[in-house]
Design an enzyme around this catalytic site. Structure first.
Site, short mmCIF file in Angstrom:
data_model
loop_
_atom_site.label_atom_id
_atom_site.label_comp_id
_atom_site.label_asym_id
_atom_site.label_seq_id
_atom_site.Cartn_x
_atom_site.Cartn_y
_atom_site.Cartn_z
N CYS A 69 -8.84 -23.04 16.04
CA CYS A 69 -8.34 -21.67 15.99
C CYS A 69 -8.64 -21.05 14.63
CB CYS A 69 -6.84 -21.62 16.26
SG CYS A 69 -5.84 -22.35 14.94
N CYS A 103 -7.28 -22.80 11.69
CA CYS A 103 -8.06 -23.99 11.32
C CYS A 103 -9.18 -23.62 10.36
CB CYS A 103 -8.66 -24.64 12.57
SG CYS A 103 -7.47 -25.34 13.72
N ASP A 116 -42.33 2.48 2.79
CA ASP A 116 -43.65 2.35 2.20
C ASP A 116 -44.67 2.65 3.31
OD1 ASP A 116 -45.73 1.42 0.41
OD2 ASP A 116 -45.77 -0.40 1.63
N ASP A 139 -43.28 -3.95 1.87
CA ASP A 139 -43.90 -5.27 2.05
C ASP A 139 -44.46 -5.88 0.78
OD1 ASP A 139 -46.07 -3.42 1.81
OD2 ASP A 139 -47.39 -4.94 2.68
N ASP A 168 -42.59 -2.66 -4.08
CA ASP A 168 -41.43 -2.11 -3.36
C ASP A 168 -40.12 -2.76 -3.78
OD1 ASP A 168 -43.05 -0.45 -1.66
OD2 ASP A 168 -43.57 -2.25 -0.51
#
Length: 632
Positions: free
Chosen positions: A12, A15, A422, A519, A523
């Site tokens: 639960c 726990c 980009d 990428d 960036d």
């Protein structure tokens, strides 16, 4: 050092909260996040200060276990525990049904005294053989000043049993609740059995990813090819991969052949990249673990093995994301820590109020009302509300070739109202047939083409209320051409990295929630500053390290799909939390007997047996509701 460690024995929210609190209290652990649905702990620790063995010992002390041994299979442990739980549940149903038949006088075995004594023995057998773990767990919790759902079950059944046993031998023999003792255990076990089955459904993405990893490889030594376990492969080994076999590790092609091409093979990488067309692989090409040659065979040199392969990285990211917690879960965890003690206090108050109002004449009703309060209260539903939805959401994103690093990123995606993107490598890819030294002499459409579904993706984002800005280092003419082709209204040309960063900062200062997608190294400044950073999987490692989200595929529709998935997941979390809290808000007062304030004979009278059934149903309903995301 960050590591995801399987946790055994949690049932639960209390726990998972207790395990998390214990881990965070240990010297050498910077942070620990425990997922009930994922049955794991994401631990950031200093190995020079604390070992995994020390963590395991401490967690064992409070009644749970960490699986740190390499020779222990988590899947085998979970399968064994499920089998044991299934057997106990079936046995509990048999004992409970027999006990109920005896209690209802459907089995003529004697007078009331004999009936009660037989019912006592059946209830005792049910508690010992089927519910023993509740009492063992409760004892361990109390020893360490903690409490969980097992505490409530153990306390409620023990009170009902002792009260019934007293009446059997010394009190009013007509006031016994042995059948309720058994049914409480039966319904709780049934609920947990169904929960475990349903939780397995929320974790299918991890299992599918792990299923991509091959178990063996063909190694080439002294001109001979032999099959060996994948664990024995080292960097630099020469391997042979045949059609239909999985590539064992990441590496570089040394030689290749197929009936179509004498010096190339074709590999299905769709399970990693999402690209449906097999990729051509020749000498010098990179190949990834888990991909499958569809035509031809090749020999390769192992470059990344074990946990360093791209597939292993993807599995690790998904595991950590599923183990991470959304901000709202922190509030729930704090509530879970005090939930059981508060419920215990409410049960005691219920008992005392009944006695104060009705005296000893209502003692049986006072006890049964208090027991029903203990049984019906459910921290499980609260604890499962967020992690089950997150597991399904993160897993579904992975199925769509989107890696989400943490729950915060998934939650923030829904708030994004501006996307800064980009151009080169993100929206466009260069024409490989063109000599780059002569590219400037060619028309723009012949040079950096659009990736699949870029116009559709940009249109969908803008339809969903997200403004898109394209930032390009190209000249004005090229930037405008590609912005128009992509359907992007806002763009800037001749941009340097600082320009992207400044735009992100400006938009944030205007109160916008900004996502940045890129990428390359140029960036990373803007990615680091954005509210949500998104990298392209084919880009640089630096960009992917900074990013919270990575698009593995070149299909840009994954971007609006991710935003929509984020919105659906967060909506599901709030739905789950609403029903979990409403359940307790309504059921606990009903169990306490609040309707007796308005009726002499209330239309709804909850008993411990039905309280346990409702408790089990509430937890299961949250998990099943989360599973709806799979088909959303």
């Amino acid at each position: 050092m960050k590591q995801t460690i399987p946790v055994v024995g949690m049932a639960c929210a209390s726990c998972s909260a207790n395990v998390e609190r214990k881990l965070n209290s240990l010297d050498g652990i910077q942070s620990a996040s425990v997922s009930l649905a994922g049955r794991s702990a994401l631990v950031d620790y200093d190995p020079s200060k604390i070992s995994l063995e020390t963590m395991k010992k401490e967690i064992n002390g409070i009644g749970y276990d960490l699986v740190i041994e390499k020779d222990r299979s988590v899947e085998a442990i979970q399968k064994r525990e499920y089998t044991i739980l299934l057997r106990r549940t079936v046995l509990s149903w048999v004992l409970s049904v027999v006990g109920m038949c005896i209690n209802m006088r459907w089995l003529p075995i004697g007078d009331t005294t004999v009936v009660n004594q037989v019912a006592l023995l059946i209830a005792l057998a049910n508690m010992y053989f089927c519910g023993r773990q509740f009492y063992v767990s409760a004892f361990k919790q109390i020893r360490h000043g903690a409490a969980n759902m097992d505490t409530l079950v153990a306390l409620s059944t023990a009170i009902a049993f002792i009260f019934s046993a007293y009446n059997t031998f010394w009190g009013d023999a007509s006031l016994t609740y042995f059948d309720s003792c058994g049914m409480i255990i039966t319904f709780v076990l049934t609920g947990r059995l169904l929960e475990e089955k349903a939780k397995d459904g929320t974790a299918t993405s991890i299992k599918q990813l792990m299923g991509l990893a091959p178990k063996t490889a063909h190694i080439v030594e002294d001109g001979e090819v032999r099959e060996v376990p994948i664990s024995t492969i080292d960097v630099g080994d020469l391997l042979e991969v045949r059609p239909g076999e999985k590539v064992p590790v990441d590496g570089e092609v040394i030689s290749a052949e197929s009936f179509m091409t004498p010096d190339a093979a074709y590999v299905d990488e769709s399970m990693i990249t999402g690209e449906p067309t097999p990729a051509e692989k020749m000498k010098g090409s990179k190949v990834l673990a888990g991909t499958i040659p569809s035509q031809g065979k090749f020999r390769m040199r192992a470059r990344q093995v074990g946990e360093n392969t791209a597939l292993a990285h993807i599995i690790k990211v998904v595991q950590e994301a599923e183990g991470s917690k959304a901000p709202v879960q922190r509030i729930v965890d704090k509530a879970a820590l005090v939930f059981v003690p508060v419920v215990g206090a409410i049960a005691l108050i219920t008992f005392l109020v009944w006695l104060a109002v009705g005296g000893m004449a209502v003692l049986p009703k006072a006890i049964i009302s208090a027991v029903t309060v203990l049984v019906i209260a459910c921290p499980c539903a609260m604890g499962l509300a967020t992690p089950t939805a997150l597991m399904v959401g993160v897993g579904k994103a992975a199925d769509r070739h989107v890696l989400i690093k943490d729950a915060t990123a998934l939650e923030l995606l829904r708030k994004v109202n501006v996307l800064v993107t980009d151009k080169t490598g993100t929206l466009t890819i260069p024409n490989q047939q063109v000599d780059f030294t002569k590219a400037d002499d060619l028309p723009l459409e012949d040079r950096e083409r659009l990736k699949p579904h870029v116009p559709e993706a940009m249109a969908q984002l803008q339809k969903d209320g997200i403004d898109v800005w394209m930032m390009s280092g190209d000249k004005e003419e090229a930037a405008k051409y590609w912005a128009d082709k992509a359907g992007i209204k806002h763009y800037k040309a001749k941009c340097v990295p600082a320009d992207k960063e400044n735009l992100v900062r400006k938009l944030k200062e205007e109160g916008k929630t900004v996502a940045m997608i890129g990428d390359g190294i140029n960036d990373t400044q803007a990615l680091a500053l954005a509210d949500v950073s998104i990298a392209i999987g084919t880009g640089t490692d630096v960009a992917m390290d900074v990013a919270q989200v990575t698009l593995i595929s070149d299909d840009m529709m994954a971007l609006p799909d991710s935003v929509r998935l984020s919105r659906k997941t967060v909506k599901m979390i709030w739905e789950n939390l609403f029903w979990a809290f409403i359940y307790n808000l309504i059921c606990i007062p009903l169990a306490a007997g609040v309707l007796y304030l308005f009726y002499d004979n209330p239309p709804i009278q909850l008993t411990p047996m039905w309280g346990s059934a409702l408790m089990a149903f509430s937890s299961l309903s949250v998990v099943l509701n989360s599973l709806r995301l799979k088909w959303a």
